[in-house]
Scaffold this motif. Structure first.
Motif: not given
Lengths: 390, 284
Positions: A37-39, A197-205, A208-219
């Motif tokens: 997943g790319i979020v 999943a990987l979380l992008l912010e301002r064009g940088e990763i 990256i890792g566990e979907p649940a953790e990445v999703a939490a970071s995204y929120v």
């Protein structure tokens, strides 16, 4: 883009443009059979990344390698023409997605059956409802059978039943070992389907890792900045001013102030009150609300004895609510108030003064998540004597 | 990516290009898009294809009346109406394929920005579509030519060969124009004017014989590939007594000039298009 006139009038002027690196220093590897997943927030570079991988944009530096047949779904139904019938549109779309015209024709029946549009196959696309168009497009995508799929937010469409079908397909694709890169804002989909999943912010990763953790970071990231803030807390302030709520905050279980708290852990809400006039057993209360202004919980000192004591001008007090964080993931706002004894005459009330982001590994869909138990037990069917069996 | 060898990594994604990695795909896509577009025109309206045919025919009707009744340019020319109609139909192919390709990339924006495919497909499908129309229009020309009283000849079989240089010329310009238009929007009005110049600079309304001097005749045939093709088409299809292209050019060797022009335009068109192709999606 410029016109010849501009070029002719300013022959020595370099064409002016602002350089903007949509992606920078992004490097990752995806294994065969992985569902990634790319979020990221709007403008973080998700779609650009997908378009670079898809070969629609050329990267300025760096390299991308793929191994296998790839298909891109930046948009469903690329090449669809409203004036053509389903058959022709399936052909165009299939060929655009990499099939040969013969392959596209061979798959026509499977596509139209999967879309459940057999009875409408002679109809021009413009007479289809938007949901039907989406079904048709999704069906083509599924029948293209690439090894690697690049998908850009296409699931948020169609009616509930078709969405379920899409999810089933995603599960199937995952089980078949397809490699899928999936751009989405839907964290529950990330948690359900993705291996990583990987979380992008301002064009940088940034993660990256566990979907649940990445999703939490995204929120957390989404609500940390740029989240909806009340325009001016004073504008919604009310009361006679006999006391003032000077500060309000959330703490985690270790007593540290936090703007984000994990669901299910102990936490506390605090409000500091300064009195400007003599007050006898004032009542201090708070309401917790969701982002959508749904009241989640309300509590008050009146719930206990109500005997809070006597305060003189200049005195201060701290109000605390200790609890386990049971609210659903997302932002929770607290609106504390201080009132004269009995609770009817408000001294000070502050709308949405302190907010906190609740993070959690999964979204249940409810407003709160309290510890509970779920069971499914097999039971004997009850035989109806008056009904024939078989 | 720190690994030096790219083999285990698979193939590199290089971004979009004019031709892509599989030439068959260029053909598949161009044919599919052109066929669909043709279908839309053919079945799109009640009278369908009739409109496609009406356009050159009406144009022909107007020009015919003007140039036989008022200006009398066609007086004394054998089979003038057939020559006029054939000229219009061939020029319609040329103007359709080039002027439509000017905006072709913009018209196909939804594809260009949404999916990777060999970008050359865009101008190519425009030229193909114009070819489809040309073939149908030529059937009408054939009927007309026979009705005018021209006897069928074996040389007619050579006529389709003339459509090859015509298509190459149009194709080269199609690539050039479609790529340039993305950067320079002035290309559209400029090309409209140039098309007019080419129309009057080619023996469509008139036959070469009315030009005042041999030098002028040779100049037109040598430096306007369209004129070369039209002169030869008249000789092959309609009037074998009319001069063929090499006589009109003043010698076979002079045909190398229009041939070179066509090939240079083709090469230039491809070079420019190929250079722009990777960035077209971003510049739209």
């Amino acid at each position: 883009m410029s016109t010849l006139k501009e070029r002719a009038l300013h022959p020595f002027k370099r064409s002016t443009f602002d350089r903007f690196d949509a992606l920078h220093d992004v490097s990752f590897a995806v294994e065969p059979g992985e569902f990634v997943g790319i979020v990221g927030r709007n403008g973080s570079g998700k779609s650009t990344l997908l378009k670079c991988m898809a070969g629609i944009y050329r990267t300025d530096t760096g390299a991308i390698y793929i191994n296998g047949r790839m298909s891109t779904f930046i948009e469903l139904g690329v090449g669809f023409n409203p004036d053509l019938a389903a058959r022709d549109n399936i052909l165009i779309n299939g060929v655009m997605l990499g099939l040969s015209p013969r392959e596209a024709r061979e798959r026509y029946d499977r596509v139209i059956d999967f879309a459940e549009l057999r009875e409408f196959e002679e109809l021009k696309l413009k007479n289809y409802s938007s949901g039907m168009q989406v079904r048709l497009a999704f069906s083509v995508m599924v029948q293209v059978d690439a090894d690697i799929l690049l998908v850009d937010e296409v699931l948020a469409v169609g009616d509930v039943r078709f969405q379920q079908k899409c999810f089933d397909v995603f599960h199937r694709l995952r089980d078949e070992g397809k490699t899928i890169l999936f751009v989405t804002h839907d964290m529950s989909a990330v948690r359900r389907f993705c291996h990583r999943a990987l979380l992008l912010e301002r064009g940088e990763i940034i993660r990256i890792g566990e979907p649940a953790e990445v999703a939490a970071s995204y929120v957390e990231l989404s609500f940390a900045e740029g989240g909806e803030q009340p325009p001016d807390p004073d504008a919604t302030r009310s009361g006679d001013g006999a006391a003032e709520i000077v500060d309000s905050w959330w703490e985690d279980e270790h007593g540290e102030r936090q703007t984000a708290l994990p669901q299910g852990r102990p936490c506390s809400f605090h409000a500091r009150v300064r009195f400007h006039a003599h007050a006898e057993h004032p009542g201090i209360s708070t309401v917790f609300e969701s982002e959508a202004h749904q009241p989640l919980m309300a509590t008050s000192t009146d719930n206990t004895s109500g005997e809070t004591g006597l305060f003189e001008p200049g005195d201060e007090a701290e109000f605390q609510v200790r609890m386990d964080m049971v609210f659903a993931p997302g932002r929770v706002h607290a609106s504390p108030a201080v009132a004269h004894r009995g609770g009817h005459r408000i001294m000070d009330r502050r709308e949405r003064l302190a907010s906190v982001v609740v993070t959690a590994a999964r979204v249940s869909g409810g407003l709160i998540d309290i510890p509970h138990d779920v069971r499914l037990t097999r039971v004997e069917p009850v035989l109806q004597p008056d009904r024939e069996l078989g | 990516m720190t690994t030096a060898s790219s083999a285990p990594l698979g193939r590199a994604i290089k971004g979009p290009s004019a031709l892509g990695s599989d030439p068959r795909r260029v053909l598949h896509l161009a044919v599919t898009l052109a066929v669909m577009e043709f279908k839309l025109r053919f079945f799109g309206s009640v009278l369908g294809y009739l409109w496609q045919l009406m356009r050159p025919l009406l144009f022909f009707g107007v020009l015919y009346v003007v140039f036989t009744e008022f200006v009398r340019i066609g007086e004394g020319v054998r089979y003038y109406p057939a020559i006029l109609l054939m000229g219009i139909v061939l020029f319609t192919f040329f103007s359709d394929s080039t002027s439509r390709s000017v905006t072709a990339v913009i018209d196909r924006e939804n594809l260009v920005r949404k999916i990777e495919f060999p970008r050359l497909v865009v101008p190519l499908s425009v030229v193909l579509l114009a070819y489809f129309n040309l073939v149908l229009n030529l059937l009408a020309v054939l009927v007309f030519v026979l009705a005018t009283g021209v006897d069928p000849r074996l040389e007619w079989l050579a006529f389709p060969l003339l459509l090859i240089p015509l298509g190459l010329f149009a194709g080269g310009l199609a690539m050039l124009l479609s790529a340039l238009f993305v950067r320079f929007r002035d290309v559209q009005p400029i090309w409209e004017v140039l098309l007019q110049v080419l129309f009057y600079g080619s023996p469509i309304l008139y036959v070469l014989d009315i030009l005042p001097s041999d030098e002028l005749r040779e100049l037109v045939v040598r430096f306007n590939p369209l004129a070369t093709i039209l002169v030869q088409a008249r000789h092959t299809l309609i009037d074998e007594q009319a001069p063929n292209a090499w006589d009109a050019a003043g010698g076979f060797v002079y045909l190398l000039i229009p041939a070179t022009i066509v090939l240079v335009v083709l090469a230039l068109g491809f070079w420019v298009f190929n250079r722009e192709a990777p960035r077209i999606a971003e510049e739209l």
